[in-house]
Design a protein around this motif. Structure first.
Motif, PDB file in Angstrom:
ATOM      1  N   HIS A 158     -49.078 -44.843   1.128  1.00  0.00           N
ATOM      2  CA  HIS A 158     -50.282 -45.398   1.746  1.00  0.00           C
ATOM      3  C   HIS A 158     -49.959 -46.075   3.077  1.00  0.00           C
ATOM      4  O   HIS A 158     -50.700 -45.913   4.057  1.00  0.00           O
ATOM      5  CB  HIS A 158     -50.954 -46.400   0.800  1.00  0.00           C
ATOM      6  CG  HIS A 158     -52.155 -47.062   1.417  1.00  0.00           C
ATOM      7  ND1 HIS A 158     -53.417 -46.531   1.350  1.00  0.00           N
ATOM      8  CD2 HIS A 158     -52.264 -48.212   2.141  1.00  0.00           C
ATOM      9  CE1 HIS A 158     -54.257 -47.313   2.001  1.00  0.00           C
ATOM     10  NE2 HIS A 158     -53.586 -48.350   2.479  1.00  0.00           N
ATOM     11  N   GLU A 222     -58.048 -45.180   5.859  1.00  0.00           N
ATOM     12  CA  GLU A 222     -57.552 -45.872   4.665  1.00  0.00           C
ATOM     13  C   GLU A 222     -57.749 -45.014   3.417  1.00  0.00           C
ATOM     14  O   GLU A 222     -56.843 -44.892   2.582  1.00  0.00           O
ATOM     15  CB  GLU A 222     -58.270 -47.211   4.498  1.00  0.00           C
ATOM     16  CG  GLU A 222     -57.960 -48.251   5.555  1.00  0.00           C
ATOM     17  CD  GLU A 222     -56.580 -48.853   5.385  1.00  0.00           C
ATOM     18  OE1 GLU A 222     -55.892 -48.529   4.394  1.00  0.00           O
ATOM     19  OE2 GLU A 222     -56.176 -49.635   6.258  1.00  0.00           O
ATOM     20  N   ALA A 225     -55.399 -42.201   3.368  1.00  0.00           N
ATOM     21  CA  ALA A 225     -54.063 -42.664   2.970  1.00  0.00           C
ATOM     22  C   ALA A 225     -53.980 -42.821   1.458  1.00  0.00           C
ATOM     23  O   ALA A 225     -52.935 -42.535   0.846  1.00  0.00           O
ATOM     24  CB  ALA A 225     -53.743 -43.983   3.671  1.00  0.00           C
ATOM     25  N   ASP A 226     -55.056 -43.280   0.827  1.00  0.00           N
ATOM     26  CA  ASP A 226     -55.074 -43.372  -0.637  1.00  0.00           C
ATOM     27  C   ASP A 226     -54.938 -41.996  -1.274  1.00  0.00           C
ATOM     28  O   ASP A 226     -54.231 -41.824  -2.282  1.00  0.00           O
ATOM     29  CB  ASP A 226     -56.377 -44.028  -1.112  1.00  0.00           C
ATOM     30  CG  ASP A 226     -56.378 -45.531  -0.928  1.00  0.00           C
ATOM     31  OD1 ASP A 226     -55.292 -46.108  -0.749  1.00  0.00           O
ATOM     32  OD2 ASP A 226     -57.468 -46.137  -0.972  1.00  0.00           O
ATOM     33  N   ALA A 229     -51.432 -40.808  -1.025  1.00  0.00           N
ATOM     34  CA  ALA A 229     -50.594 -41.569  -1.957  1.00  0.00           C
ATOM     35  C   ALA A 229     -50.739 -41.012  -3.368  1.00  0.00           C
ATOM     36  O   ALA A 229     -49.754 -40.900  -4.112  1.00  0.00           O
ATOM     37  CB  ALA A 229     -50.982 -43.048  -1.922  1.00  0.00           C
ATOM     38  N   THR A 238     -51.189 -44.439  -8.538  1.00  0.00           N
ATOM     39  CA  THR A 238     -51.791 -45.035  -7.343  1.00  0.00           C
ATOM     40  C   THR A 238     -52.873 -46.034  -7.733  1.00  0.00           C
ATOM     41  O   THR A 238     -52.948 -47.139  -7.181  1.00  0.00           O
ATOM     42  CB  THR A 238     -52.378 -43.942  -6.445  1.00  0.00           C
ATOM     43  OG1 THR A 238     -51.349 -43.014  -6.096  1.00  0.00           O
ATOM     44  CG2 THR A 238     -52.967 -44.534  -5.178  1.00  0.00           C
ATOM     45  N   HIS A 309     -59.740 -51.999   5.264  1.00  0.00           N
ATOM     46  CA  HIS A 309     -59.628 -51.650   3.845  1.00  0.00           C
ATOM     47  C   HIS A 309     -60.980 -51.777   3.147  1.00  0.00           C
ATOM     48  O   HIS A 309     -61.587 -52.857   3.152  1.00  0.00           O
ATOM     49  CB  HIS A 309     -58.626 -52.562   3.140  1.00  0.00           C
ATOM     50  CG  HIS A 309     -57.209 -52.340   3.569  1.00  0.00           C
ATOM     51  ND1 HIS A 309     -56.665 -52.956   4.668  1.00  0.00           N
ATOM     52  CD2 HIS A 309     -56.230 -51.555   3.042  1.00  0.00           C
ATOM     53  CE1 HIS A 309     -55.411 -52.568   4.798  1.00  0.00           C
ATOM     54  NE2 HIS A 309     -55.116 -51.727   3.833  1.00  0.00           N
ATOM     55  N   ARG A 315     -61.973 -48.364  -3.864  1.00  0.00           N
ATOM     56  CA  ARG A 315     -60.822 -47.474  -3.657  1.00  0.00           C
ATOM     57  C   ARG A 315     -60.327 -46.912  -4.989  1.00  0.00           C
ATOM     58  O   ARG A 315     -60.032 -45.717  -5.101  1.00  0.00           O
ATOM     59  CB  ARG A 315     -59.703 -48.227  -2.944  1.00  0.00           C
ATOM     60  CG  ARG A 315     -60.059 -48.662  -1.534  1.00  0.00           C
ATOM     61  CD  ARG A 315     -59.011 -49.612  -0.969  1.00  0.00           C
ATOM     62  NE  ARG A 315     -57.715 -48.964  -0.856  1.00  0.00           N
ATOM     63  CZ  ARG A 315     -56.582 -49.626  -0.599  1.00  0.00           C
ATOM     64  NH1 ARG A 315     -56.597 -50.938  -0.467  1.00  0.00           N
ATOM     65  NH2 ARG A 315     -55.448 -48.966  -0.496  1.00  0.00           N
TER      66      ARG A 315
END
Length: 538
Positions: A158, A222, A225-226, A229, A238, A309, A315
């Motif tokens: 991430h 963001e 990126a999650d 990951a 995760t 974020h 998320r």
């Protein structure tokens, strides 16, 4: 508007952020030239000097902002971290490189270990943040202690995803630009003159427009990126990492306040390496719900106005909607990420050497048991002192008002008070038996100004807990001196003293009787006599 167009718009605004300074400087230079050569006469030289002074000050503020913008992201020294090389920690570097590779990013040039529940990548940007430069990664040792290896993989992926061009070539660039703009705004907010504030207001206003415009791009980055990951470490690992982060942060704060700072009043520290390393023991003792209870009821920290974020719950929900990949969540039998280090004890000790102030690092070191005992004794002395002082003053007043034919017992108490010796536990109980508790002692206990007006039952109920604590402190001191109380670090609870079984069962009731409206010290005296004359079963 598509994501690509939003990113392009953000970059156009970024160029305007920098060009604004050039335009302002050019406009002021033109204004000065017109005033000096065309508009002002020789008789108005004083006005010319004033105008030039103002424009020079404004230009200085603008140049400072432009300079801060150009230098945004410059990497300076890191005094509160331990640098580790690939030769020092090959396994940890292997995980870092793998996470960088999966995001299409180059690995960091430097890796530092911190004393925080945190992870991040810092980059020395070039060309206003448009081009990447030297890169550093920061990892908290407490984070490594609290996450498993699969969960750490998710965190690493991430962090590199912030800079990766995951869905478009402009995603990572936009994130770099946002950091540069935020740095410049902070510089202007630190200005000390009104002119600086005036120019800063223009930049801050423009920066807010840029940050609002690029917010959707940053949020998209963001979430991307999650997703990467989850592909690298597994969907469930995760999500588990995201759930664990606030729990670990709350647990670490509790550890620092309750355990690491325990020796503060004593001017002492835990053993070498245990100032931060003791956090591992708390994590080992508090698992599952008991660990999560430390963060229960706490509000999450208020995010920055332009934090990229999304809320953690959002998320996690999006991650859990991804297809199952049959990989576990990284808990269970998975080792802690701290096992990636060759010698964690040495690393915790090195971190202490880098972070503790020189004066604090020179303090004496004590074992955890010795530290708990010394702190318990110091706390007991602190609890009992107000009561002892109040009883001392009450006895002194009683002795001064007594006839010269006072009894030997009372005279001995007065003599002790006259010599500035605070009364012991038996003398305090004697004073209670003589009826001094509510007639003289309670009025001499320290209390806030508002409570001084209370009378009758209200006054008694207000001060009774403080008298109870004072007596309890004296009992703890007595038991510790007699060797009947032992220290308990209680990683799963609250550090303190373990009292004999008889005292654990009967002390509260005995103390309640002693501080009742009609004090009865017999139960407490009976416990004291049993404790001093017999070996108490623990």
């Amino acid at each position: 508007m598509t994501f690509r167009l939003r990113a392009v718009r953000a970059l156009v605004l970024l160029a305007g952020f920098h060009l604004m300074g050039v335009v302002l400087l050019s406009a002021m230079a033109a204004l000065d030239w017109l005033l000096v050569t065309r508009l002002l006469t020789a008789q108005a030289a004083w006005l010319e000097g004033m105008v030039l002074t103002v424009t020079v000050l404004l230009a200085a503020a603008i140049l400072r902002g432009m300079y801060a913008f150009l230098r945004a992201g410059r990497l300076g020294p890191v005094p509160h971290a331990v640098a580790v090389t690939p030769q020092d920690e090959a396994e940890l570097w292997e995980q870092v490189r793998a996470a960088a590779e999966v995001t299409g990013e180059r690995p960091p040039d430097e890796l530092y270990l911190l004393a925080e529940v945190n992870a991040g990548v810092a980059e020395q940007n070039r060309l206003l943040g448009l081009l990447p430069g030297r890169r550093r990664m920061f990892l908290g040792l407490p984070l490594l202690a609290g996450l498993t290896v699969p969960q750490l993989r998710a965190v690493l992926a991430h962090e590199f995803g912030h800079y990766g061009n995951l869905d478009t070539r402009l995603g990572g660039v936009t994130m770099r630009c946002r950091k540069a703009v935020l740095h410049t705004v902070e510089v202007f907010r630190e200005g000390s003159t009104r002119l600086h504030y005036a120019i800063g207001a223009l930049y801050v206003g423009y920066a807010r427009m840029f940050l609002r415009t690029s917010q959707s791009v940053a949020r998209h980055q963001e979430l991307a990126a999650d997703r990467i990951a989850a592909r690298h470490a597994g969907r469930d690992a995760t999500a588990a990492a995201l759930r664990n982060l606030p729990v670990l942060a709350a647990a670490h704060t509790h550890y620092l306040e309750t355990y690491a700072a325990m020796g503060g009043p004593l001017e002492a520290l835990p053993p070498v390496g245990e100032v931060y390393g003791g956090f591992r023991r708390l994590l080992a003792a508090r698992t599952g719900e008991r660990l999560a209870a430390l963060s229960a009821g706490q509000r999450p920290p208020r995010p920055h106005e332009y934090d990229s974020h999304p809320p953690t719950a959002e998320r996690i929900a999006l991650i859990e909607k991804l297809p199952a990949d049959d990989r576990p969540d990284g808990s269970g039998d998975e080792p802690a990420a701290l096992t990636l280090l060759y010698d964690p004890d040495r690393m915790f000790a090195a971190l202490e050497a880098r972070t503790l102030p020189r004066e604090e690092a020179r303090l004496r070191r004590m074992s955890w048991d010795d530290l708990v005992m010394a702190r318990a004794v110091a706390d007991a002395e602190g609890w009992s002192r107000p009561l002892r002082v109040a009883v001392s003053r009450a006895l002194r007043s009683s002795a001064q008002a007594a006839d010269s034919t006072v009894t030997v017992r009372r005279g001995a108490a007065a003599e002790g008070v006259a010599n500035d010796r605070l009364p012991g536990l038996e003398e305090i109980l004697d004073a209670f038996d003589r009826g001094l508790l509510w007639m003289a002692v309670a009025d001499r206990m320290p209390k806030p100004h508002q409570a001084a007006r209370l009378t009758g039952p209200s006054a008694r109920n207000f001060i009774r807990p403080k008298i109870f604590d004072g007596l309890a402190g004296m009992v703890h001191l007595r038991l510790a001196e007699a060797g009947h109380a032992t220290p308990d670090i209680a990683w799963s609870g609250q550090p303190g003293l373990v009292l004999p079984e008889a005292w654990e069962k009967g002390m509260d009731d005995a103390l309640d009787a002693a501080v009742a409206d009609t004090p009865d010290t017999a139960p407490l005296r009976a416990l004291l006599e049993a404790g001093l004359t017999h070996d108490i079963v623990r």
